[in-house]
Design a protein around this motif. Structure first.
Motif, PDB file in Angstrom:
ATOM      1  N   PHE A  37     -14.176 -27.304  36.602  1.00 36.45           N
ATOM      2  CA  PHE A  37     -13.837 -28.028  35.371  1.00 36.45           C
ATOM      3  C   PHE A  37     -14.942 -27.858  34.325  1.00 36.45           C
ATOM      4  O   PHE A  37     -14.686 -27.514  33.166  1.00 36.45           O
ATOM      5  N   TRP A  38     -16.169 -28.081  34.745  1.00 39.83           N
ATOM      6  CA  TRP A  38     -17.277 -27.976  33.797  1.00 39.83           C
ATOM      7  C   TRP A  38     -17.583 -26.532  33.422  1.00 39.83           C
ATOM      8  O   TRP A  38     -17.954 -26.243  32.285  1.00 39.83           O
ATOM      9  N   TYR A  84     -16.343 -24.016  25.326  1.00 44.12           N
ATOM     10  CA  TYR A  84     -17.170 -24.485  24.211  1.00 44.12           C
ATOM     11  C   TYR A  84     -18.065 -23.369  23.702  1.00 44.12           C
ATOM     12  O   TYR A  84     -18.286 -23.216  22.497  1.00 44.12           O
ATOM     13  N   LEU A  85     -18.621 -22.607  24.648  1.00 41.31           N
ATOM     14  CA  LEU A  85     -19.479 -21.485  24.228  1.00 41.31           C
ATOM     15  C   LEU A  85     -18.675 -20.493  23.388  1.00 41.31           C
ATOM     16  O   LEU A  85     -19.151 -19.970  22.373  1.00 41.31           O
ATOM     17  N   TRP A  86     -17.450 -20.244  23.820  1.00 41.83           N
ATOM     18  CA  TRP A  86     -16.592 -19.301  23.085  1.00 41.83           C
ATOM     19  C   TRP A  86     -16.291 -19.850  21.684  1.00 41.83           C
ATOM     20  O   TRP A  86     -16.358 -19.134  20.694  1.00 41.83           O
ATOM     21  N   VAL A 133     -16.556 -32.332  22.280  1.00 45.44           N
ATOM     22  CA  VAL A 133     -17.597 -33.356  22.217  1.00 45.44           C
ATOM     23  C   VAL A 133     -18.178 -33.499  20.822  1.00 45.44           C
ATOM     24  O   VAL A 133     -18.809 -34.498  20.512  1.00 45.44           O
ATOM     25  N   TRP A 134     -17.999 -32.495  19.966  1.00 44.78           N
ATOM     26  CA  TRP A 134     -18.632 -32.579  18.635  1.00 44.78           C
ATOM     27  C   TRP A 134     -17.827 -33.420  17.655  1.00 44.78           C
ATOM     28  O   TRP A 134     -18.350 -33.903  16.676  1.00 44.78           O
ATOM     29  N   LEU A 154     -24.310 -29.435  22.036  1.00 46.40           N
ATOM     30  CA  LEU A 154     -23.782 -28.477  23.015  1.00 46.40           C
ATOM     31  C   LEU A 154     -24.808 -28.208  24.116  1.00 46.40           C
ATOM     32  O   LEU A 154     -24.491 -28.259  25.315  1.00 46.40           O
ATOM     33  N   VAL A 155     -26.048 -27.940  23.711  1.00 50.19           N
ATOM     34  CA  VAL A 155     -27.092 -27.622  24.691  1.00 50.19           C
ATOM     35  C   VAL A 155     -27.353 -28.823  25.600  1.00 50.19           C
ATOM     36  O   VAL A 155     -27.496 -28.678  26.816  1.00 50.19           O
ATOM     37  N   LEU A 156     -27.408 -30.009  24.992  1.00 52.23           N
ATOM     38  CA  LEU A 156     -27.657 -31.218  25.784  1.00 52.23           C
ATOM     39  C   LEU A 156     -26.537 -31.436  26.797  1.00 52.23           C
ATOM     40  O   LEU A 156     -26.787 -31.729  27.976  1.00 52.23           O
ATOM     41  N   TRP A 157     -25.312 -31.271  26.351  1.00 57.92           N
ATOM     42  CA  TRP A 157     -24.150 -31.476  27.213  1.00 57.92           C
ATOM     43  C   TRP A 157     -24.147 -30.470  28.360  1.00 57.92           C
ATOM     44  O   TRP A 157     -23.967 -30.826  29.530  1.00 57.92           O
TER      45      TRP A 157
END
Lengths: 279, 104
Positions: free
Chosen positions: A83-84, A91-93, A108-109, A118-121
Motif C-alpha cells: 500500500f505504501w 506521489y513520486l510520479w 497529502v498535500w 512529501l519527503v517527511l511522509w
C-alpha cells in the motif's frame, strides 16, 4: 577430491550451521575423525539436522512464532508495504510530472505539491515499515530459536505471497507504468520490508536488555501505530473497515513483536539495573 | 528407568570406553559390535535423551589435529546410568533364559 565430494562436504558444513555451536564442532570433528565418505557425511548431517528440527517443533515456541508472528505480521507487512510502496510511487510520479491541483486534491498535500511534506511522509513510512519488519523478524527469531530454519522461510513466503492476486493502486501512462508502477514499488518493498525483516531474522535473536534497546523498541512500537489507519485501508478487502474489534486486532498484530521483545526478558527476570545501564 | 535398545548400546559402549568415550569412539564401538551402521543423528539425539534422563553427563573435551582442531563431546555414564543399564541387561537375561536361539 572430486567435485561431488567437495559439494557434499560443503553441504554437510552448511547444514551443520543449523546446530548449536558446540554440537556443530563435535559432529564435524567426529565426521573428520571417522573419515566417512563425503556422501555419507552429508546424509548423516541431514539426518541429525532433521531430527533436531523435529524435536524443536515438539515444543510450543516455534508454533507460537509461526501463528502469532510469521503469519499475521507477514500478511500485514505485505499489505501495508504494498500500500505504501504503491502510494509512494504514485506521489513520486505526480511530483515528477508536475501534476496539477486537480490531480493532487486527494493527496497529502491538498493542493500545490510540497517537497517537504512529501519527503517527511515518505521518511516516516519508511522508518515505520523498516522498524516493524525488523522487530517482527527479531521477535520471531527470539521466539522460535533453532526452529528458525523453517519459521524464517515461512515468514518470507507469507510476506511474498501475502499480496498475491491484489492489484496496484497506481495508474500510470507510458513508460511510467513500468518505472513507477512496478520497479519503484518493488524496490521500496525490498528495501523497507524484506531486507529489514531478514536482518531481524538473522541478527535479531538477542532480546533487548540495554536502555537504548528498550527505548528503540518502544519508539518503533509507537511509530507503528501511526500506520494503523493505513493498514486498515490496505487490508479492508480482507477484514472490512471501521469495526473497533478489527482495529484492535490489527493494532495487536502491529505491536506484538515490540511487546514480546520488551516483556520476554522481564518475564525471565533478565532485566536488572546493571544490564539497563549503558556500557 | 526404561531404556531402549539403542540407549543400552550407547550406555554399554560408553562404559567400556571409560574416559575415552566420545561421539566418534562410541559410534565405532557400536558399529564394530553390532555390524550395523550407526548414524550420527541417532547417536547424538540418543546421547541428549540419556543426558535428559540423567543417565550420562557430557562435556566438551580437547581437540586434535585428526579432528580438524574440533573438540570432542566427552560422555560419562552416571550412577543412575549404570543402574539403568544393569537393569536392562538383567531383564534381557531373564526374558531369554532357557530360550534356544540356534535353528537349523
Amino acid at each position: 577430491m572430486r567435485q561431488i565430494d567437495r559439494l557434499c562436504w560443503w553441504l554437510a558444513d552448511a547444514m551443520s550451521g543449523a546446530l548449536d555451536r558446540d554440537e556443530r564442532a563435535a559432529v564435524l570433528g567426529d565426521l573428520a575423525e571417522s573419515a566417512v565418505p563425503a556422501r555419507r557425511a552429508a546424509r548423516e548431517m541431514l539426518g541429525l539436522v532433521l531430527r533436531r528440527q523435529v524435536s524443536l517443533w515438539a515444543h510450543i515456541e516455534p508454533w507460537l512464532a509461526l501463528v502469532t508472528l510469521a503469519v499475521p505480521s507477514g500478511i500485514a507487512l505485505a499489505h501495508l508495504g504494498k500500500f505504501w510502496a504503491d502510494g509512494s510511487a504514485a506521489y513520486l510520479w505526480m511530483y515528477a510530472t508536475g501534476a496539477g491541483p486537480q490531480g493532487l486534491r486527494q493527496t497529502v498535500w491538498q493542493g500545490a505539491p510540497d517537497l517537504t511534506v512529501l519527503v517527511l511522509w515518505l521518511s516516516l513510512n519508511a522508518v515505520t515499515l523498516a522498524g516493524w519488519a525488523w522487530l517482527a523478524g527479531a521477535a520471531a527469531r527470539s521466539m522460535a530459536g533453532g526452529a528458525m530454519l523453517l519459521v524464517a522461510p515461512a515468514f518470507l513466503a507469507v510476506l511474498v505471497l501475502g499480496t498475491a492476486g491484489t492489484v496496484s493502486v497506481g495508474r500510470f501512462s507510458g513508460s511510467a507504468t513500468v518505472v513507477y508502477g512496478a520497479v519503484v514499488p518493488a524496490l521500496l518493498r525490498v528495501c523497507l520490508v524484506v531486507l529489514p525483516l531478514l536482518a531481524g531474522l538473522i541478527h535479531g535473536g538477542v532480546v533487548p536488555l540495554r536502555r537504548t534497546h528498550v527505548v528503540m523498541v518502544l519508539a518503533i512500537g509507537l511509530l507503528e501505530l501511526r500506520g494503523l489507519a493505513s493498514l486498515q485501508v490496505a487490508l479492508s478487502p480482507l477484514v472490512g473497515r471501521g469495526h473497533w474489534a478489527t482495529r484492535l486486532g490489527l493494532a495487536a498484530i502491529m505491536i506484538w513483536p515490540a511487546v514480546y521483545l520488551l516483556f520476554r526478558p522481564a518475564v525471565e527476570g533478565r532485566y536488572s539495573m546493571a544490564a539497563m545501564r549503558e556500557p | 528407568m526404561n531404556l531402549g535398545e539403542f540407549e543400552f548400546f550407547v550406555l554399554s559402549a560408553s562404559m567400556r570406553l571409560g574416559d575415552e568415550a566420545y561421539g566418534a569412539s562410541v559410534r565405532r564401538e557400536i558399529e564394530d559390535a553390532t555390524g550395523r551402521p550407526c548414524s550420527i543423528g541417532a547417536l547424538y539425539t540418543t546421547i541428549d535423551r540419556l543426558e535428559g534422563k540423567g543417565l550420562v553427563q557430557t562435556r566438551m573435551g580437547e581437540s586434535t589435529p585428526l579432528r580438524g582442531g574440533r573438540p570432542k563431546r566427552m560422555i560419562r555414564v552416571t550412577a543412575a546410568g549404570r543402574r539403568g543399564a544393569a537393569a536392562f541387561y538383567q531383564a534381557v537375561q531373564r526374558v531369554t533364559d532357557g530360550v534356544a536361539w540356534v535353528t537349523k
